[in-house]
Scaffold this motif. Structure first.
Motif, short mmCIF file in Angstrom:
data_model
loop_
_atom_site.label_atom_id
_atom_site.label_comp_id
_atom_site.label_asym_id
_atom_site.label_seq_id
_atom_site.Cartn_x
_atom_site.Cartn_y
_atom_site.Cartn_z
N VAL A 93 -5.24 -58.06 -16.10
CA VAL A 93 -5.60 -58.64 -14.81
C VAL A 93 -4.91 -57.86 -13.69
O VAL A 93 -5.53 -57.49 -12.69
N LEU B 69 -6.42 -55.91 -10.38
CA LEU B 69 -6.01 -56.28 -9.02
C LEU B 69 -5.46 -55.08 -8.25
O LEU B 69 -5.68 -54.94 -7.05
N ALA C 161 -9.31 -60.18 -3.26
CA ALA C 161 -9.45 -60.69 -4.62
C ALA C 161 -9.05 -62.16 -4.69
O ALA C 161 -8.04 -62.56 -4.13
N HIS C 162 -9.90 -62.97 -5.34
CA HIS C 162 -9.59 -64.39 -5.54
C HIS C 162 -9.47 -64.62 -7.04
O HIS C 162 -10.47 -64.61 -7.75
N VAL C 163 -8.25 -64.81 -7.51
CA VAL C 163 -8.03 -64.96 -8.95
C VAL C 163 -8.14 -66.44 -9.32
O VAL C 163 -7.49 -67.29 -8.73
N SER C 164 -8.97 -66.72 -10.28
CA SER C 164 -9.13 -68.09 -10.73
C SER C 164 -8.79 -68.13 -12.22
O SER C 164 -9.51 -67.60 -13.06
N GLU C 165 -7.66 -68.77 -12.52
CA GLU C 165 -7.21 -68.80 -13.91
C GLU C 165 -7.65 -70.08 -14.57
O GLU C 165 -7.07 -71.14 -14.35
N THR D 135 -9.68 -65.79 -17.32
CA THR D 135 -9.46 -65.55 -15.90
C THR D 135 -10.69 -64.87 -15.31
O THR D 135 -11.29 -64.01 -15.96
N ILE E 290 -12.13 -63.08 -11.55
CA ILE E 290 -11.65 -62.57 -10.27
C ILE E 290 -12.84 -62.41 -9.34
O ILE E 290 -13.79 -61.68 -9.63
N VAL F 240 -14.39 -61.03 -5.97
CA VAL F 240 -14.08 -59.85 -5.17
C VAL F 240 -15.01 -59.80 -3.96
O VAL F 240 -16.22 -60.00 -4.09
N LYS G 234 -12.43 -72.08 -7.46
CA LYS G 234 -11.67 -70.86 -7.24
C LYS G 234 -10.16 -71.06 -7.36
O LYS G 234 -9.40 -70.09 -7.49
#
Lengths: 343, 343, 343, 343
Positions: A20, A24, A34-38, A43, A45, A47, A232
């Motif tokens: 990840v 990034l 970047a919006h990381v959603s775990e 995961t 991402i 963009v 998100k």
């Protein structure tokens, strides 16, 4: 903006933190947001960046990346473009979506142990698989009954033990989220709070599934944008609930937008259920509208059932009797069978 | 409920704590519900109870009671039945209502010191008496600009010093209220939060005036009920703001409900202003709609003014230029003069 | 269709029949559709045809052609693209539009000679320049009063003689058009008939000006398309009338869409007036809304004035008294003067 | 008016003219208004008069009178108060209502013999029992295709012969009624003409059944009032058709008000069907909405079926293919069977 590209990078379930990070870093290099959603399983991402820059990199060749999906809609993670298959949300032991039908029933508000348990027992026997009942009520007038609060949550948890039904409850204040998360199997965002973005973000950060009711004056696009707020932040377990919109027609409380079900099925992978109680606002409409919900292809319905509607503190005129709920479940099962759907 | 009576007991400004307690004891004796609202000048007590019981007691003969007013509407403290004369709200040094016209202007969002100050200087010179500019923006999409937060508040406070204009700012999260109260002269509830009851209650408990925008899908009655949520907690300084409602018409962003001004004037003592920027959503509509606001009898208007609208991060298409704001103020003054109103 | 071009060919006022024929022949050659609209001053030809074909011909070089205007909107003749200057419509001796303000007043329905004359005398003295009063009423319920018919028209004609005011009257059936044309100075299409296309076409073929009220559920684009139906048949004397649209708000009968005035001013050259009586549906709203109409830039207003509203057979609750109409005209004149407009 | 009583006097099927006259004389004696509606089977008399006077007479003791029914609603003859049992309307050889399901299908407009016959054959084979197809189209823009007129009616009549399906066709001008009556089995009033009272009255005076589509901005009460206009002229064969209402939602053309079906079933004895084509405005919504119509309890549906929707002159985007119509009929039959209804 015109030259921008929206992309969602889906990591493999086996990807690790360094995979990840690697993605990034490259996104940072090209100046992309970047919006990381775990999520619990993987995961993803989101963009947003300059089209030329974003498109030139071979994202699917990066270690740990499963696929990279361009998204045209303003909502991204919740769109069908991002995920083709239906999401199935586990509410306690009850799966919802992807062919699993949610029959959610119970009193509008938790008023007393006796009434809650009478309702819960009745709906369980008739075939409900999730219990509803509220402890916090947002009311138009400040002088109306506002709910029992934590005492109500305790009663709901007790009912879950006794009748084996997971329960869904509304939350109206972001500061109450930790409290409610400690009790409920699914947390509901009511129609008045669909655009309460701090509340949505808070619910995106906790582990319980969320039922997101449509704002009674929200377009479908706004509704999916609201779901995106939750998704998100990392919570991917969202069930949409159509409950009627405000129109000029006054013979019903709101106008059930039954078309929203197939429209959402086309736009999003999230499950969608129908609330025939609050849309029509009249007892005699509940059963026909519930039948329409099954036939149109909804993933469930949620109805108010009260043993003595004439004494209900909230929304009595639209609650049906336990005996009517039995009829409703029988009809739903028959229609479901005709459609090859187990209810 | 059918046999209930709603009454508002207005205490004299000289009444002391024991006078209030005495009234409350008698209300408790007859089983009536009491809502005590302690304003800066006097205490009022909202009463809901059994009609026969409530009516038999000679409230106006109690020590410290000025009068007892029966109220038929669902909203009580904010109704004209409760207070016949217009409320005047002091926003910093600017009075609003009762013949005092609020000319509120500034950028939609605080984007930078430079842009804020350019806008503030221009609107001050053209005759604005309150500055607007937001630090927290509720956005439909989670991927849009969400505001500068506290840094934005600091810039607004600095602009207040430099240009001598009190300012109004939006709050979207009840947890941000203490922070915003520390800076702003008036706190705004945006259209999406009109029915965010925890936020309204929080604002009812702090000392700064509140501008309550109409929900774009709220009826006038729901709007006044929302104001009641604030008022009953003790904050009596509320300014209503009409900003357009959602309709089927698509050539404007929303439909400005200009009739709401005289309707509110009949129902409530609170000041009401008009936002011609967000209702129409188009620059060329702002000035004509502002003129209509003055002529219909509004207590003010609030407009987006931006030195370079085409670069604005939020709502650029509806912001007017400083030069257009000058024209608008000239026209407003001429119309105001024709109506015997100083603008 | 995608490859189509819309063009309006405006003939010179001196062009003769053979010039028009010549143009039509060439249009036929290239397979384009032609809509000939013969006005009292000049002929215009609306053209829809294949873009490449339409564009290659040098229309403005044809004898008798003044100019050829491409039109992008679905409505063509009524758009500002087609005619930049404001249309002025002569209603009897009263011009409307282009700086000429129409003050139209009188009873909703003609009920009796006595009431009509009392109302006409009062509105004439207060400064009205056009009389209203209906002989045919379209009523929601078939059991309500439907109007006096031709006897009503005769009374209106008599009132015109006595008080020197031209009058406007509604027609609801295409078969009544010849009858009404024989009496009235302007013919009104009511809100329920805005999309009654046979009626619109019929009115396009007769010589009297037409007032076209907005359908209470019509978008502005649909309204202008309806005006196009009249215009293209050859009747270019059309006055638009905004009268409120249907929304969810119930405290007013309809929601006056005051923004429609500047929106229409941008899109069309036709005059637009406002009806503050039928939109609000309440007497106390009429004067403030009429003030708003003047200030927003409308070309006139139309109000119900009745000497004894409580006995009116139709729409009594929204009629104002003659004494109130005097106040209204005084305020309108003051606002008009502030705007440089003679009322 | 306050002291008025509304009554419906239902004559026996064996009553003769003198029985009716006798009742009318007595009504005249007491100054009551009488609306005589002579149906094919019996005469009914709507009465509005002074309550005390109307109530004192023993109407059911009059010769030829079957019963006298007080009616509280503004619509009278079409209300359930007036007639408890469902009306069954015979459309040619196809009964509609009271358990008889109407499957109405065909092209939106009649464009050519070939396309009409291809569509008619396909829908007949798939199980449709009434054919649709229009010869007169009311179009928003005067430049759109307006229909083939009488040539279209002749083609429809020819298709009826060949495929054995009665047909329904729209009429838009009261002057066309005699022409259309000569051909059609049922005459349709389109959504834009629901409040075209001269057209409704004309249709009330001719013998063919009428399908009355809901105005897309009409309340249910207004719709039933419109039906009353037809009924009271003597034509009792009316089928209502819900086709979506105008709301703020833009992802569908209109919002299908599925609740209208059970609401109408409660208020009126007339059959009600659903049009899933024009409400949604999108091909992919037609089948799910048709399923919802069956399940909610509608008496039928009406859909656009076109062999080549992409070339349709009118409303192509919402027409389904013949093969899709077969799927739709199969699903409808399965759901109907689950509800004990033969489709």
């Amino acid at each position: 903006m015109p030259g921008d590209e929206s992309l969602i990078i889906v990591m493999q379930t086996t990807a690790d933190r360094s995979d990840v990070e690697h993605v990034l870093e490259r996104l940072a290099d090209i100046g992309a947001e970047a919006h990381v959603s775990e999520g619990s399983r993987r995961t993803v991402i989101g963009v947003i960046g300059d089209r030329a820059q974003v498109q030139q990199l071979p994202w699917e060749a990066f270690p740990g990346v499963e696929r990279a999906v361009p998204v045209l809609k303003p909502f991204k993670f919740v769109s069908r473009d991002f995920q083709a298959e239906d999401t199935v949300v586990d509410v306690g032991t009850t799966p919802v979506g992807g062919g699993h039908f949610a029959a959610i029933a119970g009193p509008c508000a938790v008023e007393s142990r006796e009434l809650l348990f009478a309702s819960a027992e009745a709906v369980m026997k008739a075939g409900a698989n999730i219990l509803r009942g509220d402890a916090f009520k947002p009311r138009t007038s400040p002088y109306s009954f506002q709910g029992l609060g934590e005492a109500g949550l305790e009663l709901l948890a007790e009912a879950r033990e006794q009748f084996g039904l997971p329960f869904v409850v509304e939350v109206v204040d972001p500061r109450d989220v930790p409290l409610v998360v400690g009790y409920a199997d699914m947390i509901r965002v009511g129609t008045r709070n669909m655009a309460n973005f701090p509340l949505l973000s808070e619910l995106g950060k906790q582990p319980k599934p969320v039922m997101l009711k449509r704002g009674f004056t929200a377009t479908i696009e706004e509704w999916l944008n609201a779901a995106e707020y939750i998704y998100k932040e990392g919570n991917h377990n969202i069930v949409l609930c159509e409950r009627g919109i405000r129109t000029f027609e006054t013979s019903t409380r709101n106008t059930l937008d039954i078309s929203a079900v197939p429209v959402i099925k086309g736009l999003s992978h999230l499950p969608i259920i129908v609330d025939p109680s609050h849309s029509g606002g009249k007892r005699e409409l509940v059963i026909p509208l519930a039948r329409a919900a099954v036939a149109v292809g909804a993933d469930g319905f949620m109805v108010d059932v009260h043993p003595a509607p004439e004494t209900a503190l909230v929304d009595g005129p639209q609650a049906i009797l336990p005996s009517e709920f039995e009829v409703m479940m029988d009809q739903a099962r028959a229609l479901g069978a005709a459609m090859g759907l187990g209810i």
